[in-house]
Design an enzyme around this catalytic site. Structure first.
Site, short mmCIF file in Angstrom:
data_model
loop_
_atom_site.label_atom_id
_atom_site.label_comp_id
_atom_site.label_asym_id
_atom_site.label_seq_id
_atom_site.Cartn_x
_atom_site.Cartn_y
_atom_site.Cartn_z
N ASP A 135 3.22 41.31 48.18
CA ASP A 135 1.89 41.14 48.61
C ASP A 135 1.38 41.99 49.95
OD1 ASP A 135 1.89 38.41 47.38
OD2 ASP A 135 2.42 37.45 48.90
N ARG A 187 -2.67 44.11 41.85
CA ARG A 187 -3.38 42.87 42.10
C ARG A 187 -4.61 43.27 43.07
NH1 ARG A 187 -0.82 38.85 45.89
NH2 ARG A 187 0.68 38.53 44.16
C1 LIG Z 1 -3.33 35.22 43.03
C2 LIG Z 1 -3.69 35.57 44.31
C3 LIG Z 1 -3.16 36.46 45.48
C4 LIG Z 1 -3.56 36.87 46.57
N1 LIG Z 1 -2.80 37.69 47.54
C5 LIG Z 1 -3.37 38.48 48.57
C6 LIG Z 1 -2.54 39.16 49.17
O1 LIG Z 1 -1.54 39.77 48.70
N2 LIG Z 1 -3.09 39.47 50.29
C7 LIG Z 1 -4.60 39.18 50.84
O2 LIG Z 1 -5.12 39.58 51.73
N3 LIG Z 1 -5.24 38.36 50.05
C8 LIG Z 1 -4.63 37.75 49.11
N4 LIG Z 1 -5.20 36.88 48.28
C9 LIG Z 1 -6.41 35.88 48.82
C10 LIG Z 1 -7.86 36.75 48.54
O3 LIG Z 1 -7.70 38.02 49.48
C11 LIG Z 1 -9.04 36.13 48.99
O4 LIG Z 1 -8.98 35.66 50.37
C12 LIG Z 1 -9.13 34.70 48.28
O5 LIG Z 1 -8.74 34.84 46.87
C13 LIG Z 1 -10.44 34.14 48.53
O6 LIG Z 1 -11.29 35.04 47.76
P1 LIG Z 1 -11.92 35.06 46.31
O7 LIG Z 1 -11.77 36.46 45.84
O8 LIG Z 1 -11.81 33.84 45.54
O9 LIG Z 1 -13.66 35.10 46.70
P2 LIG Z 1 -14.56 34.36 47.62
O10 LIG Z 1 -15.92 35.01 47.68
O11 LIG Z 1 -14.02 34.05 49.03
O12 LIG Z 1 -14.67 32.85 46.77
C14 LIG Z 1 -15.31 32.75 45.66
C15 LIG Z 1 -15.65 31.15 45.48
O13 LIG Z 1 -14.01 30.77 45.24
C16 LIG Z 1 -13.80 29.61 45.42
N5 LIG Z 1 -12.83 29.57 46.88
C17 LIG Z 1 -12.37 30.68 47.28
N6 LIG Z 1 -11.45 30.50 48.19
C18 LIG Z 1 -11.15 28.99 48.45
C19 LIG Z 1 -10.41 28.00 49.01
N7 LIG Z 1 -9.52 28.51 49.85
N8 LIG Z 1 -10.52 26.77 48.79
C20 LIG Z 1 -11.59 26.29 47.92
N9 LIG Z 1 -12.28 27.26 47.17
C21 LIG Z 1 -12.18 28.38 47.31
C22 LIG Z 1 -15.24 29.02 46.09
O14 LIG Z 1 -15.70 28.39 45.31
C23 LIG Z 1 -15.84 30.13 46.53
O15 LIG Z 1 -17.26 30.06 46.55
C24 LIG Z 1 -4.88 36.46 47.06
C25 LIG Z 1 -5.65 35.58 46.21
C26 LIG Z 1 -5.28 35.31 44.86
C27 LIG Z 1 -6.10 34.29 43.98
#
Ligand SMILES: Cc1cc2nc3c(=O)[nH]c(=O)nc-3n(C[C@H](O)[C@H](O)[C@H](O)COP(=O)(O)OP(=O)(O)OC[C@H]3O[C@@H](n4cnc5c(N)ncnc54)[C@H](O)[C@@H]3O)c2cc1C
Length: 310
Positions: A135, A187
């Protein structure tokens, strides 16, 4: 900008000790929306449930920033136990690990303990035909994580270890290009930490644009991409991009978090895309939970309602 202010406010408030102890004592029932229980067994049960919907899994024992070598070794031992438990259930283990939880930055016998423990974990995962994703944490750790990733790919192969790039960081595209020679499994995420504007883009539209850029560049370079987002517009754009460029569905996968957009996960899997859910479990859920709340304003109301219900 409002998204950024909201995220900053939640992450700042959740960092306060009184809030942490209140949420820790009353918030477990709410946290269970995002966390698959406290034990390896409950997490492995979630793997089975997701598999019934055609969704693959990525197991994550929650924990970060471990302060002593003893704690780091103990944590690494629990990850090794998880690998054994998954294998005992006939699951090829796919796990995620934060290097800070297994001793990154602590030197023992002249070696970084995070690297030593990562070797133990990836070695066992490889023996079981599995995969470990390192991560990505907050920005001061990026250099060392990428350096250690390079060493680990050299020792175990890119089919057994991957890492993460965060599109909110200005440096992400240069980092991606610098890793190309490893043919790395990456990722791509937007980024979940509270970062200063000197290193991370403050405007969401820029983060989203950079996200697409990173995914497209990595796909075009012929590397495997984990498109880790719940953003439906980006997901649709990636679907169009791969169609337009004749890229096969085997060249990438969609990844989402446990408890978020399960409907979309199922829908994509039913359309024949590879979809993997990130399944966090364990007692140390607070920091992970705070980042999930910080991502979406509606989640604060969900937490408050849940805690008031008791
Ligand atoms: C498999 C995976 C691994 C990850 N690993 C890391 C990592 O190693 N390091 C790191 O910094 N970040 C990590 N993240 C988190 C990532 O950086 C984002 O903070 C997170 O994925 C929210 O961003 P989004 O791309 O979904 O887009 P956004 O623009 O934030 O969200 C898009 C849509 O997704 C939905 N959504 C997003 N978040 C939520 C929530 N918490 N609850 C409910 N609905 C939500 C909503 O409908 C929103 O409108 C990971 C995410 C995923 C999916």
């Amino acid at each position: 900008m409002i998204d950024q202010l909201y995220r900053k406010a939640v992450l700042t408030v959740s960092g306060q000790k009184q809030i942490e102890s209140l949420v820790r004592s009353r918030g477990w029932s709410v946290a269970q929306r995002f966390v698959a229980g406290e034990s390896a067994q409950t997490a492995i049960a979630a793997v089975g449930e997701l598999a019934a919907d055609g969704i693959l899994s990525n197991l994550d024992l929650l924990g970060e920033f471990v302060a002593s070598p003893e704690k780091a070794n103990e944590f690494a031992g629990q990850v090794l136990h998880l690998l054994d438990a998954a294998r005992a259930e006939g699951i090829k283990p796919y796990v995620s690990v934060k290097l800070s939880s297994i001793g990154q930055g602590q030197t023992v016998d002249g070696q970084d303990l995070g690297l030593t423990n990562a070797r133990r974990i990836i070695g066992k995962a490889k023996e079981y035909g599995g995969f470990v994703c390192l991560d990505m944490e907050d920005h001061p750790r990026v250099d060392q994580t990428l350096e250690q990733f390079r060493v680990l790919v050299g020792e175990f192969g890119a089919q057994h270890v991957g890492t993460v790039l965060q599109s909110y960081l200005y440096r992400a595209e240069a980092d991606r290009a610098s890793l190309d020679d490893l043919r790395p499994n990456l990722r791509i995420v937007k980024g979940a930490y509270l970062e200063p504007e000197s290193v991370a883009m403050p405007v969401k539209a820029d983060v989203d644009a950079n996200y697409r850029k990173l995914v497209y560049a990595h796909l075009k370079a012929g590397n495997y991409v984990n498109v880790a987002t719940h953003d439906e517009t980006i997901i649709a754009d990636v679907q169009h991009f791969v169609l337009a460029h004749g890229i096969s569905k085997d060249a990438f996968e969609f990844q989402m978090l446990y408890g978020i957009r399960r409907d979309l996960q199922k829908e994509l899997a039913a359309q024949g895309y590879r979809v993997r859910a990130y399944i966090p479990y364990g007692r140390d859920w607070y920091a992970y939970f705070s980042r999930r709340i910080a991502e979406r304003p509606a989640n604060v109301m969900f937490v408050l309602r849940g805690m008031l219900k008791g």
